[in-house]
Design a protein around this motif. Structure first.
Motif, PDB file in Angstrom:
ATOM      1  N   ALA A  97      30.728  42.802  35.962  1.00 30.96           N
ATOM      2  CA  ALA A  97      31.465  44.019  35.664  1.00 30.96           C
ATOM      3  C   ALA A  97      31.903  44.028  34.206  1.00 30.96           C
ATOM      4  CB  ALA A  97      32.683  44.137  36.570  1.00 30.96           C
ATOM      5  N   ALA A  98      32.139  45.231  33.686  1.00 33.19           N
ATOM      6  CA  ALA A  98      32.531  45.374  32.283  1.00 33.19           C
ATOM      7  C   ALA A  98      33.635  46.415  32.146  1.00 33.19           C
ATOM      8  CB  ALA A  98      31.325  45.786  31.436  1.00 33.19           C
ATOM      9  N   VAL A  99      34.525  46.150  31.197  1.00 37.76           N
ATOM     10  CA  VAL A  99      35.562  47.113  30.842  1.00 37.76           C
ATOM     11  C   VAL A  99      35.780  47.049  29.344  1.00 37.76           C
ATOM     12  CG1 VAL A  99      37.421  45.476  31.388  1.00 37.76           C
ATOM     13  CG2 VAL A  99      37.921  47.916  31.274  1.00 37.76           C
ATOM     14  N   TYR A 100      35.927  48.199  28.718  1.00 36.41           N
ATOM     15  CA  TYR A 100      36.119  48.242  27.269  1.00 36.41           C
ATOM     16  C   TYR A 100      37.500  47.694  26.908  1.00 36.41           C
ATOM     17  CZ  TYR A 100      36.492  50.031  22.537  1.00 36.41           C
ATOM     18  OH  TYR A 100      36.656  50.132  21.190  1.00 36.41           O
ATOM     19  N   GLY A 101      37.531  46.871  25.875  1.00 39.99           N
ATOM     20  CA  GLY A 101      38.804  46.369  25.395  1.00 39.99           C
ATOM     21  C   GLY A 101      38.875  44.865  25.384  1.00 39.99           C
ATOM     22  N   THR A 102      40.074  44.353  25.098  1.00 42.11           N
ATOM     23  CA  THR A 102      40.261  42.919  24.894  1.00 42.11           C
ATOM     24  C   THR A 102      41.034  42.224  26.009  1.00 42.11           C
ATOM     25  OG1 THR A 102      42.281  43.337  23.634  1.00 42.11           O
ATOM     26  CG2 THR A 102      40.219  43.185  22.384  1.00 42.11           C
ATOM     27  N   LEU A 103      41.654  43.003  26.894  1.00 36.51           N
ATOM     28  CA  LEU A 103      42.448  42.377  27.937  1.00 36.51           C
ATOM     29  C   LEU A 103      41.555  41.848  29.058  1.00 36.51           C
ATOM     30  CD1 LEU A 103      45.397  44.924  28.254  1.00 36.51           C
ATOM     31  CD2 LEU A 103      45.334  42.784  26.965  1.00 36.51           C
ATOM     32  N   LEU A 104      42.013  40.772  29.689  1.00 32.06           N
ATOM     33  CA  LEU A 104      41.316  40.235  30.856  1.00 32.06           C
ATOM     34  C   LEU A 104      41.975  40.787  32.110  1.00 32.06           C
ATOM     35  CD1 LEU A 104      40.851  36.462  29.929  1.00 32.06           C
ATOM     36  CD2 LEU A 104      39.434  38.430  29.332  1.00 32.06           C
ATOM     37  N   PHE A 105      41.180  41.260  33.051  1.00 33.30           N
ATOM     38  CA  PHE A 105      41.697  41.831  34.277  1.00 33.30           C
ATOM     39  C   PHE A 105      41.153  41.071  35.478  1.00 33.30           C
ATOM     40  CE2 PHE A 105      43.697  45.428  32.401  1.00 33.30           C
ATOM     41  CZ  PHE A 105      42.907  45.796  31.317  1.00 33.30           C
ATOM     42  N   MET A 106      42.005  40.911  36.488  1.00 38.84           N
ATOM     43  CA  MET A 106      41.587  40.257  37.718  1.00 38.84           C
ATOM     44  C   MET A 106      41.335  41.261  38.841  1.00 38.84           C
ATOM     45  SD  MET A 106      44.165  36.991  37.660  1.00 38.84           S
ATOM     46  CE  MET A 106      43.405  36.199  39.053  1.00 38.84           C
ATOM     47  N   ASP A 107      41.752  42.495  38.660  1.00 37.62           N
ATOM     48  CA  ASP A 107      41.562  43.485  39.724  1.00 37.62           C
ATOM     49  C   ASP A 107      40.307  44.289  39.460  1.00 37.62           C
ATOM     50  OD1 ASP A 107      43.324  44.512  37.550  1.00 37.62           O
ATOM     51  OD2 ASP A 107      42.907  46.411  38.569  1.00 37.62           O
ATOM     52  N   SER A 108      39.529  44.469  40.495  1.00 38.26           N
ATOM     53  CA  SER A 108      38.243  45.150  40.345  1.00 38.26           C
ATOM     54  C   SER A 108      38.401  46.598  39.888  1.00 38.26           C
ATOM     55  CB  SER A 108      37.470  45.092  41.664  1.00 38.26           C
ATOM     56  OG  SER A 108      38.205  45.714  42.711  1.00 38.26           O
ATOM     57  N   GLY A 109      39.516  47.220  40.216  1.00 37.65           N
ATOM     58  CA  GLY A 109      39.724  48.616  39.849  1.00 37.65           C
ATOM     59  C   GLY A 109      39.846  48.862  38.362  1.00 37.65           C
ATOM     60  N   SER A 110      40.069  47.801  37.607  1.00 37.58           N
ATOM     61  CA  SER A 110      40.199  47.950  36.154  1.00 37.58           C
ATOM     62  C   SER A 110      38.858  47.994  35.439  1.00 37.58           C
ATOM     63  CB  SER A 110      41.042  46.804  35.582  1.00 37.58           C
ATOM     64  OG  SER A 110      42.369  46.865  36.056  1.00 37.58           O
ATOM     65  N   TYR A 111      37.806  47.650  36.123  1.00 38.57           N
ATOM     66  CA  TYR A 111      36.475  47.596  35.511  1.00 38.57           C
ATOM     67  C   TYR A 111      35.730  48.909  35.738  1.00 38.57           C
ATOM     68  CZ  TYR A 111      37.250  42.666  34.693  1.00 38.57           C
ATOM     69  OH  TYR A 111      37.760  41.477  34.245  1.00 38.57           O
ATOM     70  N   ASP A 112      35.030  49.353  34.699  1.00 35.82           N
ATOM     71  CA  ASP A 112      34.374  50.654  34.728  1.00 35.82           C
ATOM     72  C   ASP A 112      32.894  50.587  35.073  1.00 35.82           C
ATOM     73  OD1 ASP A 112      36.380  51.342  31.876  1.00 35.82           O
ATOM     74  OD2 ASP A 112      36.711  52.080  33.922  1.00 35.82           O
ATOM     75  N   TYR A 113      32.267  49.478  34.807  1.00 32.11           N
ATOM     76  CA  TYR A 113      30.815  49.371  34.978  1.00 32.11           C
ATOM     77  C   TYR A 113      30.487  48.156  35.836  1.00 32.11           C
ATOM     78  CZ  TYR A 113      31.120  52.479  30.977  1.00 32.11           C
ATOM     79  OH  TYR A 113      31.446  53.514  30.145  1.00 32.11           O
ATOM     80  N   TRP A 114      29.497  48.334  36.684  1.00 29.59           N
ATOM     81  CA  TRP A 114      29.133  47.297  37.655  1.00 29.59           C
ATOM     82  C   TRP A 114      27.614  47.147  37.737  1.00 29.59           C
ATOM     83  CZ3 TRP A 114      32.717  44.366  40.292  1.00 29.59           C
ATOM     84  CH2 TRP A 114      34.038  44.772  40.175  1.00 29.59           C
ATOM     85  N   GLY A 115      27.207  45.917  37.983  1.00 30.45           N
ATOM     86  CA  GLY A 115      25.814  45.669  38.288  1.00 30.45           C
ATOM     87  C   GLY A 115      25.558  45.857  39.768  1.00 30.45           C
ATOM     88  N   GLN A 116      24.306  45.621  40.168  1.00 33.59           N
ATOM     89  CA  GLN A 116      23.914  45.858  41.558  1.00 33.59           C
ATOM     90  C   GLN A 116      24.212  44.671  42.450  1.00 33.59           C
ATOM     91  OE1 GLN A 116      21.887  44.916  39.211  1.00 33.59           O
ATOM     92  NE2 GLN A 116      20.636  43.282  40.098  1.00 33.59           N
ATOM     93  N   GLY A 117      24.513  43.528  41.860  1.00 32.69           N
ATOM     94  CA  GLY A 117      24.864  42.342  42.615  1.00 32.69           C
ATOM     95  C   GLY A 117      23.676  41.426  42.856  1.00 32.69           C
ATOM     96  N   THR A 118      23.982  40.149  43.040  1.00 40.38           N
ATOM     97  CA  THR A 118      22.961  39.158  43.355  1.00 40.38           C
ATOM     98  C   THR A 118      23.522  38.228  44.440  1.00 40.38           C
ATOM     99  OG1 THR A 118      21.448  37.501  42.417  1.00 40.38           O
ATOM    100  CG2 THR A 118      23.667  37.557  41.501  1.00 40.38           C
ATOM    101  N   GLN A 119      22.682  37.917  45.426  1.00 39.09           N
ATOM    102  CA  GLN A 119      23.139  37.133  46.576  1.00 39.09           C
ATOM    103  C   GLN A 119      23.142  35.646  46.251  1.00 39.09           C
ATOM    104  OE1 GLN A 119      24.099  38.163  49.887  1.00 39.09           O
ATOM    105  NE2 GLN A 119      24.715  35.995  49.990  1.00 39.09           N
ATOM    106  N   VAL A 120      24.241  34.999  46.577  1.00 35.56           N
ATOM    107  CA  VAL A 120      24.345  33.542  46.498  1.00 35.56           C
ATOM    108  C   VAL A 120      24.658  33.032  47.901  1.00 35.56           C
ATOM    109  CG1 VAL A 120      25.691  31.601  45.615  1.00 35.56           C
ATOM    110  CG2 VAL A 120      25.079  33.506  44.096  1.00 35.56           C
ATOM    111  N   THR A 121      23.812  32.127  48.388  1.00 35.03           N
ATOM    112  CA  THR A 121      24.016  31.552  49.716  1.00 35.03           C
ATOM    113  C   THR A 121      24.072  30.042  49.589  1.00 35.03           C
ATOM    114  OG1 THR A 121      22.815  33.380  50.751  1.00 35.03           O
ATOM    115  CG2 THR A 121      23.147  31.379  52.069  1.00 35.03           C
ATOM    116  N   VAL A 122      25.157  29.453  50.079  1.00 38.54           N
ATOM    117  CA  VAL A 122      25.344  28.010  50.016  1.00 38.54           C
ATOM    118  C   VAL A 122      25.314  27.475  51.438  1.00 38.54           C
ATOM    119  CG1 VAL A 122      26.790  26.125  49.202  1.00 38.54           C
ATOM    120  CG2 VAL A 122      26.783  28.323  47.979  1.00 38.54           C
ATOM    121  N   SER A 123      24.342  26.628  51.716  1.00 41.75           N
ATOM    122  CA  SER A 123      24.202  26.078  53.058  1.00 41.75           C
ATOM    123  C   SER A 123      24.948  24.753  53.174  1.00 41.75           C
ATOM    124  CB  SER A 123      22.726  25.873  53.391  1.00 41.75           C
ATOM    125  OG  SER A 123      22.154  24.925  52.508  1.00 41.75           O
TER     126      SER A 123
END
Length: 124
Positions: A97-123
């Motif tokens: 995810a990406a958000v314009y600016g210099t602050l670090l955010f932990m909440d997903s709602g603060s981010y404006d742009y998202w990728g499609q995701g990639t699956q990670v599976t740990v057995s």
């Protein structure tokens, strides 16, 4: 407008490692804070790590501190997540995810742009 694309997911045994990468479009990559989030079935999307535009500031979820490392290469418009000592509970779809600016955010709602995701599976 920023387009993001993740890669590097897959299946790995517990204790193993994976490296995720996210490539961004555009010419102002260094002006964006980048984050990694993850979501497993039945759970909300949760914060994993974030990195400021210069790469000098980072933040991590407690559950991944000491095991995951976020980094970026502004010349290549990429942000990476090195994941070591993986556990079955790390299994999820990982999103960049990406958000314009210099602050670090932990909440997903603060981010404006998202990728499609990639699956990670740990057995186990």
């Amino acid at each position: 407008q920023v387009r993001l694309g993740e890669s590097g997911g897959g299946l790995v045994q517990a204790g193993g490692s994976l490296r995720l990468s996210c490539t961004a479009s555009g010419r102002t990559f260094s002006t964006y804070t980048m984050g990694w989030f993850r979501q497993s079935p039945g759970k909300e999307r949760g914060f994993v790590a974030a990195i400021g535009g210069s790469g000098r500031t980072t933040d991590y979820a407690d559950s991944v501190k000491g095991r995951f490392t976020i980094s970026r290469d502004n010349a290549k418009n990429t942000v990476s997540l090195q994941m070591n000592s993986l556990k079955p509970e790390d299994t999820a779809v990982y999103y960049c995810a990406a958000v314009y600016g210099t602050l670090l955010f932990m909440d997903s709602g603060s981010y404006d742009y998202w990728g499609q995701g990639t699956q990670v599976t740990v057995s186990s």
